[in-house]
Design a protein around this motif. Structure first.
Motif, PDB file in Angstrom:
ATOM      1  N   SER A   1      -3.370   5.449   7.295  1.00  0.00           N
ATOM      2  CA  SER A   1      -3.888   6.215   7.294  1.00  0.00           C
ATOM      3  C   SER A   1      -4.600   6.254   8.677  1.00  0.00           C
ATOM      4  O   SER A   1      -4.447   7.729   9.069  1.00  0.00           O
ATOM      5  CB  SER A   1      -5.144   5.879   6.624  1.00  0.00           C
TER       6      SER A   1
ATOM      7  N   TRP B   1      -1.102  -2.637   6.654  1.00  0.00           N
ATOM      8  CA  TRP B   1      -0.372  -1.330   6.841  1.00  0.00           C
ATOM      9  C   TRP B   1      -0.828  -0.188   6.516  1.00  0.00           C
ATOM     10  O   TRP B   1      -0.887   1.423   7.094  1.00  0.00           O
ATOM     11  CB  TRP B   1       1.068  -1.560   5.456  1.00  0.00           C
ATOM     12  N   TYR B   2      -1.494  -0.402   5.527  1.00  0.00           N
ATOM     13  CA  TYR B   2      -2.669   1.321   4.887  1.00  0.00           C
ATOM     14  C   TYR B   2      -3.313   1.581   5.782  1.00  0.00           C
ATOM     15  O   TYR B   2      -3.306   2.699   6.122  1.00  0.00           O
ATOM     16  CB  TYR B   2      -2.902   0.993   3.111  1.00  0.00           C
TER      17      TYR B   2
ATOM     18  N   ARG C   1      -7.784   7.147  -1.191  1.00  0.00           N
ATOM     19  CA  ARG C   1      -8.834   5.890  -0.783  1.00  0.00           C
ATOM     20  C   ARG C   1      -9.432   5.126  -1.677  1.00  0.00           C
ATOM     21  O   ARG C   1      -9.619   3.569  -2.528  1.00  0.00           O
ATOM     22  CB  ARG C   1      -8.239   5.777   0.501  1.00  0.00           C
TER      23      ARG C   1
ATOM     24  N   SER D   1      -4.552  -0.210  -0.502  1.00  0.00           N
ATOM     25  CA  SER D   1      -5.706   0.366  -0.025  1.00  0.00           C
ATOM     26  C   SER D   1      -6.173   0.438   1.435  1.00  0.00           C
ATOM     27  O   SER D   1      -7.171   0.763   2.306  1.00  0.00           O
ATOM     28  CB  SER D   1      -6.116   1.119  -0.658  1.00  0.00           C
TER      29      SER D   1
ATOM     30  N   GLN E   1       0.068   3.954  -2.665  1.00  0.00           N
ATOM     31  CA  GLN E   1      -1.105   4.661  -2.482  1.00  0.00           C
ATOM     32  C   GLN E   1      -1.020   5.730  -1.375  1.00  0.00           C
ATOM     33  O   GLN E   1      -1.384   7.482  -1.744  1.00  0.00           O
ATOM     34  CB  GLN E   1      -2.837   3.981  -1.742  1.00  0.00           C
ATOM     35  N   ALA E   2       0.162   5.232  -1.002  1.00  0.00           N
ATOM     36  CA  ALA E   2      -0.243   6.397   0.105  1.00  0.00           C
ATOM     37  C   ALA E   2       0.743   7.325   0.322  1.00  0.00           C
ATOM     38  O   ALA E   2       1.004   8.519   0.549  1.00  0.00           O
ATOM     39  CB  ALA E   2       1.398   6.111   1.713  1.00  0.00           C
TER      40      ALA E   2
ATOM     41  N   GLY F   1       0.469  -1.483  -0.130  1.00  0.00           N
ATOM     42  CA  GLY F   1       0.060   0.139   0.399  1.00  0.00           C
ATOM     43  C   GLY F   1       0.954   1.218   0.344  1.00  0.00           C
ATOM     44  O   GLY F   1       0.642   2.514   0.015  1.00  0.00           O
TER      45      GLY F   1
END
Length: 421
Positions: A169, A164-165, A125, A160, A97-98, A94
């Motif tokens: 977040s 982890w994501y 997200r 996402s 995306q982060a 992810g």
């Protein structure tokens, strides 16, 4: 912000170069390539956000327990903990995306010198999830269904949506905060001052008054946004034909006590169905705003130019539905005049930043209803259409005529909020 001892055992970690290989397929050369240097800093920033999703004491507690586990394992001749790496090439968990969210969070905000808040930036997200569902990769997801949308569960590999994501977040939300600067509410005195300016213009120009000024007057008088409890973007969903139908009925009955304001369209969460909602507004409010008169005026003006159906509020091409922002300058100009010539708006107020066409009117409605001791039940009835629309599981679809009938039967209840304003 720095990583703390033990963060790596609580949150998965890969160095910036590993993430560059996972996402871009190349090694980093931050000293010779500006893009590499930016990528490296973004990875570090995102990883620190993920680390700091957990409190210092939580991490410290896990470190203590990990040390006990290591000691016990050494005494018994085995390793009690799973390997923390390396990850298979391409497994960024992810991070890609982060990075997108980190960059989105650096965009300019609405207020001068500000950045977008977390509530805006996190839209990355949901977009990522939608793109994943639309891509071939989404075909590998498993859907577990109980026979309805509400009972559906999806086992997805979308990065996402991973652990982890999720930590990232949480961490970035804590770091950025999510302070929302609300539109300033109008006061009843400001509402009357703006309406007085529109009234002065109408008395001077009559039906030679430009249509955009007429629409802006009705949009504000809002009469709708202020007196009907609408948000700005909801106001422009007004159906002119349905409004004419109600006004004609009222005139035939010699009943000018209320306007049943028609909001119509294909709304979110209603599977594309066309629906109608009627919001009664007092013909003359408790403070003397003449809603019925202004409604008659604009209907007559539009008849003169041949507009009898379709959207009431239209863009400059006269065809498409207008946006709330189309009337912002007209309303702001009048607010600025009030600020210059009266004491109703303090001189330090930045009109165009602190007031908004979307929610200032709605906030006035809520505040003034409370000031006038309108019951919560009556307010909820007035705004019930919005709750009904957002439920998503609505099963009964009514015609416009059925909607009129229901509203007329409940007029006494539904008019109480706007009668008090």
């Amino acid at each position: 912000m720095r990583a703390r001892p033990g963060d790596h055992i609580c949150t998965s970690f890969q160095c910036p170069n590993c993430q560059s290989q996972n996402i871009r397929g190349v090694d980093l050369e931050p000293t010779v390539n500006i893009a590499d240097a930016c990528f490296e800093s973004l990875v570090i920033r995102a990883q620190l956000d993920a680390f700091w999703a957990r409190s210092k004491n939580t991490v410290k507690g896990h470190v203590t327990e990990a040390r006990y586990m290591a000691r016990y394992g050494k005494a018994l001749g085995f390793t009690p903990m799973p390997p923390l790496g390396p990850f298979r090439l391409g497994t960024h968990n992810g991070m890609m995306q982060a990075i997108m969210l980190e960059m989105r969070a650096m965009e300019k905000g609405r207020a001068s010198g500000s950045r977008v808040n977390f509530g805006t930036a996190r839209g990355v997200r949901s977009t990522t999830s939608v793109l994943w569902d639309a891509s071939p990769a989404g075909g590998g997801d498993i859907v577990l269904s109980s026979g309805s949308v509400r009972g559906r569960y999806v086992a997805t590999l979308c990065p996402s949506e991973g652990r982890w994501y999720s930590l990232f977040s949480t961490g970035i939300s804590v770091r950025m905060g999510d302070i929302v600067k609300q539109d300033r509410a109008y006061t009843i005195e400001i509402v009357h001052a703006v309406i007085a300016l529109f009234e002065e213009q109408f008395q001077s120009e009559g039906y030679a008054m430009p249509v955009r000024d007429f629409e802006a007057a009705l949009f504000f008088i809002i009469i709708i946004s202020c007196m009907g409890g609408f948000r700005g973007y909801e106001t422009v969903w007004t159906d002119l034909g349905a409004l004419r139908y109600d006004i004609n009925h009222c005139e035939e009955q010699d009943d000018f006590s209320a306007v049943a304001w028609p909001v119509t369209g294909r709304f979110k969460n209603e599977q594309g169905s066309w629906n109608h909602y009627m919001i009664p507004i007092a013909g003359v409010t408790g403070s003397g705003v003449r809603v019925f008169d202004w409604t008659q005026r604009i209907i007559k003006w539009l008849e003169l130019v041949g507009r009898v159906d379709g959207w009431l509020f239209r863009s400059k091409d006269g065809v498409k539905r207008a946006l709330a922002s189309d009337y912002a300058d007209n309303i702001y100009t009048k607010l600025e005049k009030i600020q210059r010539t009266t004491t109703l708006i303090d001189s330090g107020c930045e009109i165009r930043e602190e007031y908004g066409v979307q929610r200032s009117g709605r906030r006035f409605f809520d505040t003034q209803c409370l000031n006038m001791k309108v019951s919560t039940t009556d307010i909820e009835f007035q705004c019930r259409w919005r709750t009904d629309r957002l439920k998503g599981g609505r099963t009964v679809k009514r015609s416009m005529l059925h909607t009129y009938a229901e509203v007329r039967n409940m007029k006494a209840t539904l008019l109480r909020p706007s009668q008090a304003l």
